[in-house]
Design a protein around this motif. Sequence first.
Motif, short mmCIF file in Angstrom:
data_model
loop_
_atom_site.label_atom_id
_atom_site.label_comp_id
_atom_site.label_asym_id
_atom_site.label_seq_id
_atom_site.Cartn_x
_atom_site.Cartn_y
_atom_site.Cartn_z
N LEU A 11 0.83 -1.21 0.00
CA LEU A 11 0.00 0.00 0.00
C LEU A 11 0.87 1.26 0.00
N ARG A 12 1.89 1.26 0.85
CA ARG A 12 2.77 2.40 0.97
C ARG A 12 3.54 2.64 -0.33
N LYS A 13 4.11 1.55 -0.83
CA LYS A 13 4.94 1.62 -2.04
C LYS A 13 4.11 2.09 -3.25
N ALA A 14 2.96 1.48 -3.43
CA ALA A 14 2.11 1.79 -4.59
C ALA A 14 1.58 3.22 -4.51
N SER A 15 1.21 3.65 -3.30
CA SER A 15 0.68 5.00 -3.13
C SER A 15 1.76 6.04 -3.44
N ALA A 16 2.96 5.81 -2.93
CA ALA A 16 4.06 6.74 -3.16
C ALA A 16 4.39 6.80 -4.66
N GLN A 17 4.41 5.64 -5.31
CA GLN A 17 4.73 5.58 -6.74
C GLN A 17 3.66 6.30 -7.58
N ALA A 18 2.41 6.06 -7.25
CA ALA A 18 1.32 6.69 -8.00
C ALA A 18 1.37 8.20 -7.84
N ARG A 19 1.61 8.63 -6.63
CA ARG A 19 1.70 10.07 -6.38
C ARG A 19 2.83 10.68 -7.20
N ALA A 20 3.97 9.98 -7.22
CA ALA A 20 5.14 10.49 -7.96
C ALA A 20 4.82 10.61 -9.46
N TRP A 21 4.20 9.57 -10.03
CA TRP A 21 3.84 9.63 -11.46
C TRP A 21 2.85 10.76 -11.72
N ASN A 22 1.83 10.84 -10.89
CA ASN A 22 0.80 11.85 -11.10
C ASN A 22 1.37 13.27 -11.00
N GLU A 23 2.30 13.45 -10.05
CA GLU A 23 2.90 14.78 -9.88
C GLU A 23 3.78 15.14 -11.06
N SER A 24 4.69 14.22 -11.42
CA SER A 24 5.66 14.60 -12.45
C SER A 24 5.03 14.72 -13.83
N TYR A 25 3.95 14.00 -14.07
CA TYR A 25 3.36 14.06 -15.42
C TYR A 25 1.99 14.75 -15.45
N HIS A 26 1.59 15.31 -14.34
CA HIS A 26 0.27 15.95 -14.25
C HIS A 26 -0.85 15.03 -14.71
N LEU A 27 -0.87 13.84 -14.13
CA LEU A 27 -1.88 12.84 -14.48
C LEU A 27 -2.79 12.58 -13.28
N ASN A 28 -3.86 11.87 -13.52
CA ASN A 28 -4.75 11.45 -12.44
C ASN A 28 -4.93 9.93 -12.48
N LEU A 29 -3.83 9.22 -12.48
CA LEU A 29 -3.92 7.75 -12.54
C LEU A 29 -4.38 7.22 -11.19
N ARG A 30 -5.29 6.24 -11.25
CA ARG A 30 -5.74 5.61 -10.01
C ARG A 30 -5.02 4.29 -9.83
N VAL A 31 -4.41 4.11 -8.67
CA VAL A 31 -3.66 2.88 -8.44
C VAL A 31 -4.49 1.90 -7.61
N ALA A 32 -4.53 0.65 -8.05
CA ALA A 32 -5.26 -0.39 -7.34
C ALA A 32 -4.29 -1.33 -6.64
N VAL A 33 -4.60 -1.61 -5.39
CA VAL A 33 -3.75 -2.47 -4.56
C VAL A 33 -4.57 -3.68 -4.12
N ASN A 34 -3.98 -4.86 -4.20
CA ASN A 34 -4.66 -6.07 -3.72
C ASN A 34 -4.45 -6.21 -2.23
N ILE A 35 -5.53 -6.34 -1.50
CA ILE A 35 -5.42 -6.51 -0.04
C ILE A 35 -6.10 -7.82 0.35
N SER A 36 -5.40 -8.58 1.16
CA SER A 36 -5.93 -9.87 1.62
C SER A 36 -7.14 -9.65 2.54
N PRO A 37 -8.16 -10.48 2.39
CA PRO A 37 -9.32 -10.41 3.29
C PRO A 37 -8.93 -10.54 4.76
N ILE A 38 -7.86 -11.29 5.00
CA ILE A 38 -7.38 -11.43 6.38
C ILE A 38 -6.91 -10.09 6.91
N HIS A 39 -6.14 -9.39 6.08
CA HIS A 39 -5.57 -8.10 6.49
C HIS A 39 -6.66 -7.05 6.71
#
Length: 285
Positions: A95-123
């Motif tokens: 979650l942390r890694k994907a969020s940071a990466q998405a933010r970085a891409w969106n900032e540097s390229y002025h995009l609004n990409l939505r990042v999807a993360v798989n989360i275990s039902p247990i978690h």
Amino acid sequence: AAKSTRGNQYRLYRPNMEEANDKWLLLETKLHQALKKDILELHYQPKIDLKTDKVIGMEALLRWYDPELGQMPPDRFIPFAEECGLINDIGVWVLRKASAQARAWNESYHLNLRVAVNISPIHISTTGFVDMVRDVIAETGINPHLLEIEITEMSMLDYTEDLIDTIKQLRALGITISLDDFGTGYSSLNYLKKFPVDVLKIDRAFVRDIVPEKSGIAMISAMISLAHALNLEVVAEGVEEEAELKVLREQGCEYVQGYYFSKPLSVEDFTKLIDESVSVNKSDF
Ligand code: C2E
Ligand code: MG
Ligand code: MG
Ligand code: MG
């Protein structure tokens, strides 16, 4: 000793528990180390909006390469991590890694990409999950409207009021919730009605059945209608063929993912993809 019993007709009656235990411990230690040393990696598969044929986001998919074990498929090590208790730490890391990466891409390229993360039902069923997500949002600066959490249909098997409450809280933060691998679990339509999700992801098993089987088309069509009747958007997973895409378009599917468009890409390759599109279309991806 274990090796010499392999192929032995008495093998079934003498399972080598010690060897199994050793393997388990080794795997657990290695996965733990990989997590701690930041050796795990995320690849990103583009999601395409069929209305515009543009990339609107990406799914983060975990990759683990071990020098001795080789490339470990997530379908195998995720269930293992769920069993040995590493899944929560992995989920937070992803979650942390994907969020940071998405933010970085969106900032540097002025995009609004939505990042999807798989989360275990247990978690997701763990106390404090929503607080953790809130912390990650604050820490990484990701716009929660550009964050999506995918949970598998399996979780509905033992769904509880608590789980439904957690999902409502996540949605209140602006996060999109999608139901992954739809059609492969054991959920009843009644559960689907109670489950407050935004997106339904149709499993690849159904997409693969589209052509040339006529019944395959009927099935996909029914699933898409059902989703729309419940005000859900639809993503089809694992689109590989032009013919599959054609049917999905005709049936009003909103989004697709699959090798037809792109495999999951390393950060470097995904960046290249953005670079190329942006230079061709001027800030259009
Ligand atoms: P999923 O979430 O349903 O992800 C889709 C899987 O289908 C991915 O496999 C993806 O690489 C693959 N795929 C995408 N397009 C195509 C296609 O056109 N054809 C074919 N044959 N396959 C396609 P992957 O990356 O091996 O992941 C497998 C599963 O492991 C995921 O299924 C998900 O359930 C789990 N997983 C992966 N990463 C994570 C993670 O970070 N956390 C958790 N909890 N689970 C994860
Ligand atoms: Mg998924
Ligand atoms: Mg899936
Ligand atoms: Mg899956």
